[in-house]
Design a protein around this motif. Structure first.
Motif, PDB file in Angstrom:
ATOM      1  N   UNK A 259       0.825  -1.204   0.000  1.00 21.41           N
ATOM      2  CA  UNK A 259       0.000   0.000   0.000  1.00 21.41           C
ATOM      3  C   UNK A 259       0.859   1.254   0.000  1.00 21.41           C
ATOM      4  N   UNK A 260       1.877   1.260   0.873  1.00 22.25           N
ATOM      5  CA  UNK A 260       2.779   2.411   0.934  1.00 22.25           C
ATOM      6  C   UNK A 260       3.500   2.604  -0.396  1.00 22.25           C
ATOM      7  N   UNK A 261       3.852   1.469  -1.002  1.00 25.50           N
ATOM      8  CA  UNK A 261       4.588   1.520  -2.270  1.00 25.50           C
ATOM      9  C   UNK A 261       3.729   2.060  -3.410  1.00 25.50           C
ATOM     10  N   UNK A 262       2.419   1.930  -3.306  1.00 28.74           N
ATOM     11  CA  UNK A 262       1.534   2.290  -4.420  1.00 28.74           C
ATOM     12  C   UNK A 262       0.866   3.648  -4.244  1.00 28.74           C
ATOM     13  N   UNK A 263       0.794   4.145  -3.020  1.00 26.93           N
ATOM     14  CA  UNK A 263       0.038   5.373  -2.796  1.00 26.93           C
ATOM     15  C   UNK A 263       0.866   6.580  -3.236  1.00 26.93           C
ATOM     16  N   UNK A 264       0.250   7.455  -3.970  1.00 19.07           N
ATOM     17  CA  UNK A 264       0.911   8.664  -4.448  1.00 19.07           C
ATOM     18  C   UNK A 264       0.200   9.907  -3.959  1.00 19.07           C
ATOM     19  N   UNK A 265       0.650  11.071  -4.434  1.00 18.99           N
ATOM     20  CA  UNK A 265       0.030  12.318  -3.967  1.00 18.99           C
ATOM     21  C   UNK A 265      -1.445  12.421  -4.334  1.00 18.99           C
ATOM     22  N   UNK A 266      -1.842  11.757  -5.409  1.00 20.64           N
ATOM     23  CA  UNK A 266      -3.224  11.890  -5.873  1.00 20.64           C
ATOM     24  C   UNK A 266      -3.907  10.531  -5.977  1.00 20.64           C
ATOM     25  N   UNK A 267      -3.668   9.649  -5.008  1.00 17.34           N
ATOM     26  CA  UNK A 267      -4.287   8.323  -5.024  1.00 17.34           C
ATOM     27  C   UNK A 267      -3.275   7.245  -5.402  1.00 17.34           C
ATOM     28  N   UNK A 268      -3.781   6.075  -5.682  1.00 11.08           N
ATOM     29  CA  UNK A 268      -2.919   4.943  -5.990  1.00 11.08           C
ATOM     30  C   UNK A 268      -2.420   5.031  -7.422  1.00 11.08           C
ATOM     31  N   UNK A 269      -1.135   4.699  -7.605  1.00  7.99           N
ATOM     32  CA  UNK A 269      -0.511   4.658  -8.924  1.00  7.99           C
ATOM     33  C   UNK A 269       0.249   3.347  -9.062  1.00  7.99           C
ATOM     34  N   UNK A 270       0.134   2.734 -10.208  1.00  2.00           N
ATOM     35  CA  UNK A 270       0.863   1.476 -10.473  1.00  2.00           C
ATOM     36  C   UNK A 270       0.669   0.491  -9.314  1.00  2.00           C
ATOM     37  N   UNK A 271      -0.577   0.247  -9.012  1.00  2.00           N
ATOM     38  CA  UNK A 271      -0.859  -0.633  -7.872  1.00  2.00           C
ATOM     39  C   UNK A 271      -0.365  -2.044  -8.110  1.00  2.00           C
ATOM     40  N   UNK A 272      -0.203  -2.414  -9.405  1.00  2.00           N
ATOM     41  CA  UNK A 272       0.319  -3.750  -9.692  1.00  2.00           C
ATOM     42  C   UNK A 272       1.737  -3.922  -9.158  1.00  2.00           C
ATOM     43  N   UNK A 273       2.520  -2.825  -9.152  1.00  2.33           N
ATOM     44  CA  UNK A 273       3.878  -2.889  -8.588  1.00  2.33           C
ATOM     45  C   UNK A 273       3.813  -3.160  -7.086  1.00  2.33           C
ATOM     46  N   UNK A 274       2.909  -2.477  -6.410  1.00  2.00           N
ATOM     47  CA  UNK A 274       2.763  -2.719  -4.971  1.00  2.00           C
ATOM     48  C   UNK A 274       2.301  -4.136  -4.669  1.00  2.00           C
ATOM     49  N   UNK A 275       1.397  -4.669  -5.510  1.00  2.00           N
ATOM     50  CA  UNK A 275       0.916  -6.039  -5.279  1.00  2.00           C
ATOM     51  C   UNK A 275       2.052  -7.045  -5.465  1.00  2.00           C
ATOM     52  N   UNK A 276       2.851  -6.859  -6.509  1.00  2.00           N
ATOM     53  CA  UNK A 276       3.976  -7.775  -6.740  1.00  2.00           C
ATOM     54  C   UNK A 276       4.990  -7.711  -5.613  1.00  2.00           C
ATOM     55  N   UNK A 277       5.291  -6.492  -5.161  1.00  2.00           N
ATOM     56  CA  UNK A 277       6.227  -6.362  -4.039  1.00  2.00           C
ATOM     57  C   UNK A 277       5.676  -7.019  -2.778  1.00  2.00           C
ATOM     58  N   UNK A 278       4.378  -6.836  -2.542  1.00  2.00           N
ATOM     59  CA  UNK A 278       3.760  -7.448  -1.357  1.00  2.00           C
ATOM     60  C   UNK A 278       3.790  -8.966  -1.449  1.00  2.00           C
ATOM     61  N   UNK A 279       3.482  -9.524  -2.619  1.00  2.00           N
ATOM     62  CA  UNK A 279       3.525 -10.976  -2.790  1.00  2.00           C
ATOM     63  C   UNK A 279       4.934 -11.513  -2.592  1.00  2.00           C
ATOM     64  N   UNK A 280       5.905 -10.828  -3.171  1.00  2.00           N
ATOM     65  CA  UNK A 280       7.294 -11.285  -3.007  1.00  2.00           C
ATOM     66  C   UNK A 280       7.708 -11.278  -1.538  1.00  2.00           C
ATOM     67  N   UNK A 281       7.397 -10.162  -0.856  1.00  2.00           N
ATOM     68  CA  UNK A 281       7.772 -10.078   0.559  1.00  2.00           C
ATOM     69  C   UNK A 281       7.069 -11.121   1.401  1.00  2.00           C
ATOM     70  N   UNK A 282       5.779 -11.364   1.120  1.00  2.00           N
ATOM     71  CA  UNK A 282       5.034 -12.346   1.911  1.00  2.00           C
ATOM     72  C   UNK A 282       5.545 -13.758   1.660  1.00  2.00           C
ATOM     73  N   UNK A 283       5.795 -14.107   0.397  1.00  2.00           N
ATOM     74  CA  UNK A 283       6.281 -15.463   0.085  1.00  2.00           C
ATOM     75  C   UNK A 283       7.655 -15.693   0.693  1.00  2.00           C
ATOM     76  N   UNK A 284       8.552 -14.729   0.488  1.00  2.00           N
ATOM     77  CA  UNK A 284       9.903 -14.892   1.033  1.00  2.00           C
ATOM     78  C   UNK A 284       9.875 -14.944   2.563  1.00  2.00           C
ATOM     79  N   UNK A 285       9.015 -14.108   3.159  1.00  2.00           N
ATOM     80  CA  UNK A 285       8.909 -14.121   4.620  1.00  2.00           C
ATOM     81  C   UNK A 285       8.338 -15.416   5.151  1.00  2.00           C
ATOM     82  N   UNK A 286       7.338 -15.995   4.454  1.00  2.00           N
ATOM     83  CA  UNK A 286       6.758 -17.249   4.905  1.00  2.00           C
ATOM     84  C   UNK A 286       7.771 -18.384   4.836  1.00  2.00           C
ATOM     85  N   UNK A 287       8.628 -18.348   3.810  1.00  2.00           N
ATOM     86  CA  UNK A 287       9.679 -19.359   3.740  1.00  2.00           C
ATOM     87  C   UNK A 287      10.574 -19.280   4.976  1.00  2.00           C
ATOM     88  N   UNK A 288      10.920 -18.051   5.371  1.00  2.00           N
ATOM     89  CA  UNK A 288      11.760 -17.880   6.559  1.00  2.00           C
ATOM     90  C   UNK A 288      11.050 -18.375   7.813  1.00  2.00           C
TER      91      UNK A 288
END
Length: 428
Positions: free
Chosen positions: A167-196
């Motif tokens: 969410x932090x990665x996607x929110x901009x001055x005028x709303x959400x931008x490139x939310x797909x980038x934030x979703x991919x980053x969130x998925x990567x972080x969650x998957x890698x974290x769950x492995x740990x």
């Protein structure tokens, strides 16, 4: 019969070993996890710090500047908030003290950093292609949570914090931008974290199981030692009763004259002395006895038998055995001689002539005493279990000192009792 100081020391060492075993493998696993976390923090922390130093200074919003003061740089405060707890994780990990506390503090501070990040950056990073420097610490935060928190809380952190970062990665001055980038980053972080989280939980659970198995093995070994000590005392008491008390009672029963009565009284006094001294643990005796001296003792014992025994010594001049072994072998041999004197000739009044011999010999590694007669023999397997002469006074007595015994006999073929002791086998 009280346990000796050595027995108590052995049991105390087993109890201490059980206490240590409960955390032995778990401690090693925790040390390994700590080392891996320290390495990860050094690598990703250094990378994040470099990118933080390379990021151009951003003008903080007036609300933030008023909150921290006009003379303070909000960016410096944010760096201190992140990297001081991170440095504490490294220090405590190397010292192996307080790592969970330091890791938990960093995991909480990282959430706070994500919350204030949009306000600090005036939403200028939201949705951009370049990664903010806090991105490089996402997996470090989830790893710290996996180590510091229980599994349930670690899983919740590993799922929730990457979503917050997305969410932090996607929110901009005028709303959400490139939310797909934030979703991919969130998925990567969650998957890698769950492995740990899964790896840490699996290693810890395996370590606890190994410690439990070690503890159970020590408990079984402890019980075996206790059982062995009890069995050794039982053998000693049974042999004492058979060799002294029963012998005194038999002598009193068979006494048929003044001289026999005096002998019976002497045997009874000896039995009482043995019973009085049985409750005291003798001092450790590290002396040795030569086999030739043992043969001399058996010659004296043979002179007291009601039948003749020929005692031969084929032992080497320097062959010796420990004092305790010599006592056990000598008493077992005397019992075999008594059995031969009483039973080898058959019923009382039988005209059968029996030849009886005792041979003391040795090889390079073994001492041996043989009690041999050519009497009527018997079937060793047919001896009742409640008869103590062979089972306790010979077989179990030799086993108690690490020796061995063999009774070779058959009806009509005589009897050979072989007593042997080897230092190598006794210490094995």
């Amino acid at each position: 019969m009280p346990a000796s100081d050595s027995d108590l020391a052995v049991l105390a060492s087993f109890e201490a070993g059980r206490r240590r075993s409960r955390v032995f493998t778990s401690t090693r696993v925790e040390n390994m996890i700590s080392l891996v976390l320290v390495i990860a923090v050094l690598v990703f922390g250094a990378q994040a710090l470099v990118f933080a130093m390379m990021t151009p200074d951003l003008p903080a919003p007036r609300s933030v500047q008023r909150a921290v003061g006009e003379s303070l740089d909000a960016g410096i405060i944010l760096l201190v908030q992140v990297f001081v707890p991170l440095a504490a994780v490294v220090v405590t990990g190397l010292l192996r003290r307080g790592l969970r506390i330091a890791a938990g503090i960093f995991a909480v501070f990282y959430i706070g950093t994500l919350v204030i990040w949009p306000a600090y950056t005036s939403f200028q990073f939201g949705g951009q292609a370049g990664e903010p420097w806090i991105w490089y610490l996402l997996t470090v935060a989830t790893a710290c949570a996996a180590i510091a928190f229980p599994v349930v809380w670690a899983v919740a952190y590993t799922i929730g914090v990457p979503i917050l970062f997305g969410l932090v990665r996607s929110i901009g001055p005028f709303g959400f931008r490139n939310i797909d980038v934030g979703i991919l980053d969130a998925l990567y972080g969650a998957i890698f974290g769950m492995v740990i989280v899964v790896l840490v939980a699996m290693f810890r659970q395996t370590a606890r199981r190994v410690d439990a198995a070690r503890d159970a093995a020590l408990v079984r070994y402890d019980r075996a030692v206790r059982a062995h000590a009890i069995e050794a005392e039982r053998v000693e008491v049974d042999a004492l009763v058979h060799d002294n008390v029963l012998a005194a009672l038999q002598a009193a029963e068979r006494a048929a004259g003044a001289e026999a009565e005096r002998a019976a009284v002497q045997i009874a006094r000896h039995a009482l002395t043995e019973l009085r001294e049985a409750g005291f643990e003798p001092a450790d005796d590290e002396s040795s006895v030569t086999l030739k001296e043992m043969a001399g003792r058996l010659r004296i014992a043979a002179q007291m038998m009601e039948h003749d025994f020929q005692v031969e010594s084929k032992a080497s001049a320097g062959a010796v055995v420990p004092q305790g072994v010599a006592n056990a072998m000598g008493l077992a041999a005397v019992q075999a001689m008594v059995n031969s004197a009483e039973h080898a000739g058959g019923p009382v009044g039988s005209p059968r002539s029996v030849s009886r011999r005792v041979v003391v010999s040795n090889t390079r590694t073994m001492a041996t005493i043989e009690v041999i007669d050519d009497g009527i023999g018997f079937d060793p397997d047919a001896v009742p279990t409640d008869r103590l002469g062979v089972r306790v006074s010979i077989v179990e007595r030799m086993a108690a000192v690490g020796g061995a015994s063999q009774v070779r006999s058959a009806p009509g073929d005589g009897t050979i009792v072989v007593l042997s002791w080897s230092a190598e086998e006794a210490s094995a």
